[in-house]
Design a protein around this motif. Structure first.
Motif, PDB file in Angstrom:
ATOM      1  N   TYR A  67       0.833  -1.204   0.000  1.00  0.00           N
ATOM      2  CA  TYR A  67       0.000   0.000   0.000  1.00  0.00           C
ATOM      3  C   TYR A  67       0.869   1.256   0.000  1.00  0.00           C
ATOM      4  O   TYR A  67       0.576   2.232  -0.695  1.00  0.00           O
ATOM      5  CB  TYR A  67      -0.907   0.014   1.225  1.00  0.00           C
ATOM      6  CG  TYR A  67      -1.978  -1.048   1.229  1.00  0.00           C
ATOM      7  CD1 TYR A  67      -3.028  -1.017   0.312  1.00  0.00           C
ATOM      8  CD2 TYR A  67      -1.962  -2.088   2.149  1.00  0.00           C
ATOM      9  CE1 TYR A  67      -4.019  -1.979   0.314  1.00  0.00           C
ATOM     10  CE2 TYR A  67      -2.946  -3.057   2.172  1.00  0.00           C
ATOM     11  CZ  TYR A  67      -3.977  -3.000   1.243  1.00  0.00           C
ATOM     12  OH  TYR A  67      -4.946  -3.960   1.250  1.00  0.00           O
ATOM     13  N   ASN A 140      -9.061   0.317 -11.703  1.00  0.00           N
ATOM     14  CA  ASN A 140      -8.239  -0.632 -10.959  1.00  0.00           C
ATOM     15  C   ASN A 140      -6.754  -0.525 -11.269  1.00  0.00           C
ATOM     16  O   ASN A 140      -5.970  -1.389 -10.883  1.00  0.00           O
ATOM     17  CB  ASN A 140      -8.699  -2.078 -11.194  1.00  0.00           C
ATOM     18  CG  ASN A 140      -9.984  -2.397 -10.463  1.00  0.00           C
ATOM     19  OD1 ASN A 140     -10.156  -2.048  -9.298  1.00  0.00           O
ATOM     20  ND2 ASN A 140     -10.894  -3.054 -11.146  1.00  0.00           N
ATOM     21  N   LYS A 218     -10.854   4.603  -3.345  1.00  0.00           N
ATOM     22  CA  LYS A 218     -11.883   3.586  -3.123  1.00  0.00           C
ATOM     23  C   LYS A 218     -12.772   3.433  -4.345  1.00  0.00           C
ATOM     24  O   LYS A 218     -13.268   2.339  -4.635  1.00  0.00           O
ATOM     25  CB  LYS A 218     -12.723   3.967  -1.908  1.00  0.00           C
ATOM     26  CG  LYS A 218     -13.760   2.929  -1.505  1.00  0.00           C
ATOM     27  CD  LYS A 218     -13.115   1.620  -1.097  1.00  0.00           C
ATOM     28  CE  LYS A 218     -14.150   0.622  -0.620  1.00  0.00           C
ATOM     29  NZ  LYS A 218     -13.542  -0.703  -0.321  1.00  0.00           N
ATOM     30  N   TYR A 222     -11.214  -0.598  -6.890  1.00  0.00           N
ATOM     31  CA  TYR A 222     -12.238  -1.203  -6.043  1.00  0.00           C
ATOM     32  C   TYR A 222     -12.171  -2.728  -5.987  1.00  0.00           C
ATOM     33  O   TYR A 222     -12.777  -3.339  -5.098  1.00  0.00           O
ATOM     34  CB  TYR A 222     -13.637  -0.770  -6.514  1.00  0.00           C
ATOM     35  CG  TYR A 222     -13.950  -1.092  -7.950  1.00  0.00           C
ATOM     36  CD1 TYR A 222     -14.616  -2.250  -8.309  1.00  0.00           C
ATOM     37  CD2 TYR A 222     -13.557  -0.211  -8.956  1.00  0.00           C
ATOM     38  CE1 TYR A 222     -14.897  -2.538  -9.636  1.00  0.00           C
ATOM     39  CE2 TYR A 222     -13.839  -0.484 -10.284  1.00  0.00           C
ATOM     40  CZ  TYR A 222     -14.506  -1.649 -10.619  1.00  0.00           C
ATOM     41  OH  TYR A 222     -14.767  -1.928 -11.940  1.00  0.00           O
ATOM     42  N   THR A 225      -6.774  -5.572  -5.333  1.00  0.00           N
ATOM     43  CA  THR A 225      -6.215  -5.292  -4.011  1.00  0.00           C
ATOM     44  C   THR A 225      -4.769  -4.842  -4.076  1.00  0.00           C
ATOM     45  O   THR A 225      -4.342  -3.963  -3.312  1.00  0.00           O
ATOM     46  CB  THR A 225      -6.318  -6.538  -3.122  1.00  0.00           C
ATOM     47  OG1 THR A 225      -7.671  -6.997  -3.106  1.00  0.00           O
ATOM     48  CG2 THR A 225      -5.867  -6.248  -1.706  1.00  0.00           C
ATOM     49  N   GLN A 228      -4.219  -1.029  -4.352  1.00  0.00           N
ATOM     50  CA  GLN A 228      -4.829  -0.112  -3.393  1.00  0.00           C
ATOM     51  C   GLN A 228      -3.767   0.705  -2.677  1.00  0.00           C
ATOM     52  O   GLN A 228      -2.599   0.316  -2.597  1.00  0.00           O
ATOM     53  CB  GLN A 228      -5.680  -0.896  -2.396  1.00  0.00           C
ATOM     54  CG  GLN A 228      -6.917  -1.522  -3.019  1.00  0.00           C
ATOM     55  CD  GLN A 228      -7.740  -2.307  -2.034  1.00  0.00           C
ATOM     56  OE1 GLN A 228      -7.251  -2.716  -0.984  1.00  0.00           O
ATOM     57  NE2 GLN A 228      -9.005  -2.540  -2.368  1.00  0.00           N
ATOM     58  N   GLN A 232      -6.745   3.140   2.018  1.00  0.00           N
ATOM     59  CA  GLN A 232      -7.575   1.941   1.971  1.00  0.00           C
ATOM     60  C   GLN A 232      -7.069   0.854   2.909  1.00  0.00           C
ATOM     61  O   GLN A 232      -7.829  -0.030   3.302  1.00  0.00           O
ATOM     62  CB  GLN A 232      -7.625   1.398   0.534  1.00  0.00           C
ATOM     63  CG  GLN A 232      -8.341   2.313  -0.449  1.00  0.00           C
ATOM     64  CD  GLN A 232      -8.171   1.848  -1.877  1.00  0.00           C
ATOM     65  OE1 GLN A 232      -7.142   2.088  -2.491  1.00  0.00           O
ATOM     66  NE2 GLN A 232      -9.169   1.168  -2.412  1.00  0.00           N
TER      67      GLN A 232
END
Length: 280
Positions: A67, A140, A218, A222, A225, A228, A232
């Motif tokens: 992240y 994404n 977000k 979405y 993963t 992100q 998030q």
């Protein structure tokens, strides 16, 4: 003798600074508190048993590193691109006269008045269409976040830099051209350093907006993963049965550190002026 008015002003300033800093202090304090003290019915603004368990959970359980890297990539791209494009746009709007110039400046001003929430859904469908042509900038993907953040950071940055560029005397450009400097050389070797305070200010705003963003992250990232961002990551610790407030505050603290480091690195430029650019 100190004037009473100055003493009162200093007291008020310290009080305001304390009010602003207290939430940050409570965030860091909660991150170091053991679970028993966090869940206590009588919280106190200190802890006698500090622990780093919350930080360990954040760094080892939630995949914090991925992240963090995504947030760094998005924020860095937004800062670099917004500074570059806003500077060139500000030069064009200030130094050149062309049809539609006034209309364009008014549109930049109006764009800043539109709330983010009102454009989120239209931008979602736009990014979906863009992704069909250029997958790297589709939903994404981190590229979609970069484009969306540029959409909102550029109008403010261009309007702000326009004032800095306009403050550089035209006589300085004329003197450079007399000495044989081309327009390109003047822009990058003379004008660019002179408007550095404005560039730093716009970069700070762009960085903070991209770094702290949750709504766009977000909305546009979405399902994937691995793409992100940091805001998030905190959702991992929001659980239906009981929120892990220690981990939430620990992740918030870790997320604040890069923003503070970035500000410390550029704060000298924020307060520097353009004095001495032209003499006589």
């Amino acid at each position: 003798m100190r004037r009473p008015g100055r003493t009162i002003a200093e007291i008020v300033t310290v009080a305001i600074a304390g009010l602003v800093a207290f939430p940050l202090y409570w965030m860091v304090l909660t991150a170091f508190k053991p679970p028993g003290e966090i869940q206590s019915a009588n919280p106190v603004p200190w802890t006698l048993a500090p622990t780093v368990d919350s930080f360990e959970r954040v760094l080892t359980v939630s995949g914090f590193g991925g992240y963090f890297l995504n947030s760094v990539l998005v924020a860095a791209a937004v800062v670099v691109l917004s500074v570059l494009f806003s500077f060139l746009s500000a030069v064009a709007l200030t130094r050149f006269r062309f049809r539609g110039r006034t209309v364009l400046m008014v549109m930049l001003l109006v764009a800043q008045m539109v709330p983010l929430e009102a454009l989120t859904i239209p931008l979602f469908f736009l990014m979906r269409s863009v992704g069909q042509a250029v997958p790297a900038f589709g939903l994404n993907e981190l590229g979609s976040l970069v484009l969306v953040h540029l959409t909102f950071s550029l109008p403010f940055a261009i309007w702000m830099l326009r004032g800095f560029v306009a403050a550089v005397p035209v006589e300085l450009e004329e003197a450079a051209r007399v000495d044989g400097a081309s327009r390109f050389r003047f822009v990058w070797q003379i004008l660019f350093p002179l408007v550095a305070p404005g560039l730093v200010a716009t970069s700070v705003v762009a960085f903070i907006h991209a770094w702290n963003d949750f709504l766009f992250a977000k909305t546009f990232i979405y399902t994937k993963t691995e793409n992100q961002t940091l805001p998030q990551a905190m959702l991992v610790f929001f659980k239906p049965e009981e929120n892990d407030w220690g981990a939430i505050m620990a992740s918030s603290t870790l997320m604040t550190i890069p923003a503070l480091v970035f500000f410390v690195l550029v704060q000298r430029r924020l307060v520097s002026g353009m004095a001495g650019a032209v003499k006589g």
